[in-house]
Design a protein around this motif. Structure first.
Motif, PDB file in Angstrom:
ATOM      1  N   LEU A  73       0.842  -1.202   0.000  1.00  0.00           N
ATOM      2  CA  LEU A  73       0.000   0.000   0.000  1.00  0.00           C
ATOM      3  C   LEU A  73       0.876   1.251   0.000  1.00  0.00           C
ATOM      4  N   ARG A  74       2.026   1.177   0.684  1.00  0.00           N
ATOM      5  CA  ARG A  74       2.976   2.306   0.683  1.00  0.00           C
ATOM      6  C   ARG A  74       3.384   2.651  -0.759  1.00  0.00           C
ATOM      7  N   LEU A  75       3.606   1.614  -1.570  1.00  0.00           N
ATOM      8  CA  LEU A  75       4.006   1.851  -2.961  1.00  0.00           C
ATOM      9  C   LEU A  75       2.922   2.597  -3.740  1.00  0.00           C
ATOM     10  N   VAL A  76       1.661   2.296  -3.426  1.00  0.00           N
ATOM     11  CA  VAL A  76       0.563   2.976  -4.125  1.00  0.00           C
ATOM     12  C   VAL A  76       0.598   4.473  -3.808  1.00  0.00           C
ATOM     13  N   PHE A  77       0.722   4.801  -2.518  1.00  0.00           N
ATOM     14  CA  PHE A  77       0.754   6.214  -2.128  1.00  0.00           C
ATOM     15  C   PHE A  77       2.002   6.896  -2.706  1.00  0.00           C
ATOM     16  N   ALA A  78       3.133   6.195  -2.693  1.00  0.00           N
ATOM     17  CA  ALA A  78       4.387   6.790  -3.181  1.00  0.00           C
ATOM     18  C   ALA A  78       4.289   7.063  -4.673  1.00  0.00           C
ATOM     19  N   SER A  79       3.756   6.100  -5.405  1.00  0.00           N
ATOM     20  CA  SER A  79       3.637   6.242  -6.852  1.00  0.00           C
ATOM     21  C   SER A  79       2.678   7.384  -7.185  1.00  0.00           C
ATOM     22  N   LEU A  91      -0.346  -0.807  -9.910  1.00  0.00           N
ATOM     23  CA  LEU A  91      -0.169  -1.317  -8.539  1.00  0.00           C
ATOM     24  C   LEU A  91      -1.514  -1.679  -7.915  1.00  0.00           C
ATOM     25  N   VAL A  92      -2.505  -0.812  -8.126  1.00  0.00           N
ATOM     26  CA  VAL A  92      -3.823  -1.091  -7.539  1.00  0.00           C
ATOM     27  C   VAL A  92      -4.451  -2.303  -8.219  1.00  0.00           C
ATOM     28  N   ASN A  93      -4.287  -2.400  -9.530  1.00  0.00           N
ATOM     29  CA  ASN A  93      -4.825  -3.579 -10.222  1.00  0.00           C
ATOM     30  C   ASN A  93      -4.189  -4.866  -9.719  1.00  0.00           C
ATOM     31  N   SER A  94      -2.900  -4.824  -9.442  1.00  0.00           N
ATOM     32  CA  SER A  94      -2.297  -6.075  -8.967  1.00  0.00           C
ATOM     33  C   SER A  94      -2.748  -6.388  -7.546  1.00  0.00           C
ATOM     34  N   LEU A  95      -3.031  -5.357  -6.744  1.00  0.00           N
ATOM     35  CA  LEU A  95      -3.604  -5.622  -5.412  1.00  0.00           C
ATOM     36  C   LEU A  95      -4.990  -6.255  -5.545  1.00  0.00           C
ATOM     37  N   LEU A  96      -5.802  -5.709  -6.450  1.00  0.00           N
ATOM     38  CA  LEU A  96      -7.159  -6.252  -6.652  1.00  0.00           C
ATOM     39  C   LEU A  96      -7.085  -7.733  -7.031  1.00  0.00           C
ATOM     40  N   ARG A  97      -6.096  -8.041  -7.884  1.00  0.00           N
ATOM     41  CA  ARG A  97      -5.950  -9.416  -8.351  1.00  0.00           C
ATOM     42  C   ARG A  97      -5.403 -10.317  -7.244  1.00  0.00           C
ATOM     43  N   GLY A 131      -6.927  -6.825   2.539  1.00  0.00           N
ATOM     44  CA  GLY A 131      -6.248  -6.320   1.349  1.00  0.00           C
ATOM     45  C   GLY A 131      -7.235  -5.998   0.235  1.00  0.00           C
ATOM     46  N   ALA A 132      -8.228  -6.881   0.077  1.00  0.00           N
ATOM     47  CA  ALA A 132      -9.239  -6.659  -0.962  1.00  0.00           C
ATOM     48  C   ALA A 132     -10.022  -5.389  -0.659  1.00  0.00           C
ATOM     49  N   THR A 133     -10.360  -5.201   0.611  1.00  0.00           N
ATOM     50  CA  THR A 133     -11.124  -4.016   1.007  1.00  0.00           C
ATOM     51  C   THR A 133     -10.335  -2.741   0.692  1.00  0.00           C
ATOM     52  N   CYS A 134      -9.057  -2.739   1.072  1.00  0.00           N
ATOM     53  CA  CYS A 134      -8.215  -1.557   0.793  1.00  0.00           C
ATOM     54  C   CYS A 134      -8.084  -1.339  -0.718  1.00  0.00           C
ATOM     55  N   ALA A 135      -7.889  -2.423  -1.455  1.00  0.00           N
ATOM     56  CA  ALA A 135      -7.674  -2.300  -2.899  1.00  0.00           C
ATOM     57  C   ALA A 135      -8.912  -1.748  -3.602  1.00  0.00           C
ATOM     58  N   VAL A 136     -10.091  -2.259  -3.246  1.00  0.00           N
ATOM     59  CA  VAL A 136     -11.312  -1.757  -3.897  1.00  0.00           C
ATOM     60  C   VAL A 136     -11.532  -0.290  -3.532  1.00  0.00           C
ATOM     61  N   ALA A 137     -11.259   0.052  -2.273  1.00  0.00           N
ATOM     62  CA  ALA A 137     -11.449   1.446  -1.855  1.00  0.00           C
ATOM     63  C   ALA A 137     -10.507   2.368  -2.631  1.00  0.00           C
ATOM     64  N   LEU A 138      -9.238   1.969  -2.757  1.00  0.00           N
ATOM     65  CA  LEU A 138      -8.282   2.781  -3.520  1.00  0.00           C
ATOM     66  C   LEU A 138      -8.722   2.895  -4.975  1.00  0.00           C
ATOM     67  N   ALA A 139      -9.168   1.777  -5.540  1.00  0.00           N
ATOM     68  CA  ALA A 139      -9.611   1.779  -6.939  1.00  0.00           C
ATOM     69  C   ALA A 139     -10.815   2.697  -7.112  1.00  0.00           C
ATOM     70  N   THR A 140     -11.721   2.682  -6.140  1.00  0.00           N
ATOM     71  CA  THR A 140     -12.926   3.517  -6.215  1.00  0.00           C
ATOM     72  C   THR A 140     -12.543   4.996  -6.186  1.00  0.00           C
ATOM     73  N   VAL A 141     -11.660   5.351  -5.248  1.00  0.00           N
ATOM     74  CA  VAL A 141     -11.251   6.755  -5.114  1.00  0.00           C
ATOM     75  C   VAL A 141     -10.490   7.217  -6.363  1.00  0.00           C
ATOM     76  N   ILE A 142      -9.544   6.399  -6.814  1.00  0.00           N
ATOM     77  CA  ILE A 142      -8.745   6.779  -7.989  1.00  0.00           C
ATOM     78  C   ILE A 142      -9.621   6.810  -9.235  1.00  0.00           C
ATOM     79  N   GLY A 143     -10.473   5.801  -9.373  1.00  0.00           N
ATOM     80  CA  GLY A 143     -11.324   5.698 -10.555  1.00  0.00           C
ATOM     81  C   GLY A 143     -12.415   6.751 -10.612  1.00  0.00           C
ATOM     82  N   SER A 144     -12.638   7.438  -9.488  1.00  0.00           N
ATOM     83  CA  SER A 144     -13.654   8.492  -9.473  1.00  0.00           C
ATOM     84  C   SER A 144     -13.027   9.870  -9.603  1.00  0.00           C
ATOM     85  N   GLY A 145     -11.737   9.912  -9.922  1.00  0.00           N
ATOM     86  CA  GLY A 145     -11.090  11.205 -10.143  1.00  0.00           C
ATOM     87  C   GLY A 145     -10.523  11.857  -8.895  1.00  0.00           C
TER      88      GLY A 145
END
Ligand SMILES: [Zn+2]
Ligand SMILES: [Zn+2]
Length: 208
Positions: A73-79, A91-97, A131-145
């Motif tokens: 998750l640190r890598l996601v924020f850093a990137s 990174l988020v897609n690989s977490l989702l997977r 991990g799935a919960t964090c990944a979907v939440a990150l994807a939702t926030v990023i995917g919503s702009g």
């Protein structure tokens, strides 16, 4: 500001995991995780309980899995903070997977049907579900702009992360402490040693 009920909780949890279980700089000090397995397990269990509530006892293997999740998750924020939109998305897609995110409506404990982000398979471990919960939440926030709301502290020697829920979305620091550390550092760089002004110090101010 609200992204969405579940996403809010999930991104906040992701930031907490990074800030408590990932190694790095924290407000001017280098923070390393303990070496001993039992100390690491205690730290992971305390972090998990603080985020998701009591009643969770993590085993040693789960504790290491949670620490691994925090590092990813640190890598996601850093990137994201480095402005690498493509890298962040990958990174988020690989977490989702890897954490097998699979949104499902669920009902249990007398609750009405509600959305779970993780697979309902019985063999799904707790950390995998987290991990799935964090990944979907990150994807939702990023995917919503709202990707820019995922931040890393801009102060020197600090890479604590935060979710900027302010109205303006201009937050740069993890805390008031780092805002003031940054002010002092800037002030000193403008007033080299020996000058009369070096006795003054800048007044701390809000907001972050
Ligand atoms: Zn539930
Ligand atoms: Zn900071």
């Amino acid at each position: 500001m609200n992204f969405d009920g579940y996403a809010d909780l999930g991104v906040a949890a992701a930031a907490e995991l990074v800030n408590h279980l990932a190694e790095g700089w924290a407000q001017g000090a280098l923070r390393r995780l303990p070496q001993s397995g039992s100390q690491r397990a205690r730290l992971a269990a305390a972090t998990e309980a603080a985020i998701w509530g009591r009643g969770s006892v993590l085993g040693g293997a789960e504790a290491e899995e949670l620490i691994q999740l925090a590092a990813r998750l640190r890598l996601v924020f850093a990137s994201r903070s480095a402005g690498d939109a493509d890298g962040t998305a990958h990174l988020v897609n690989s977490l989702l997977r890897d954490y097998r995110a699979a949104p499902q409506l669920a009902t249990h404990d007398g609750e009405p049907w509600h959305l779970h982000f993780h697979s309902q398979d019985r063999e799904v471990g707790r950390v995998e579900a987290r991990g799935a919960t964090c990944a979907v939440a990150l994807a939702t926030v990023i995917g919503s702009g709202w990707a820019s709301r995922l931040g890393t502290c801009a102060a020197e020697r600090c890479d604590l992360v935060f979710v900027d829920t302010s109205r303006k979305g201009s937050r740069r620091f993890c805390s008031l402490r780092c805002l003031n550390r940054d002010k002092v550092a800037r002030f000193r760089s403008r007033h080299p040693e020996g000058g009369p002004a070096s006795q003054e110090s800048p007044a701390p101010t809000f907001p972050l």
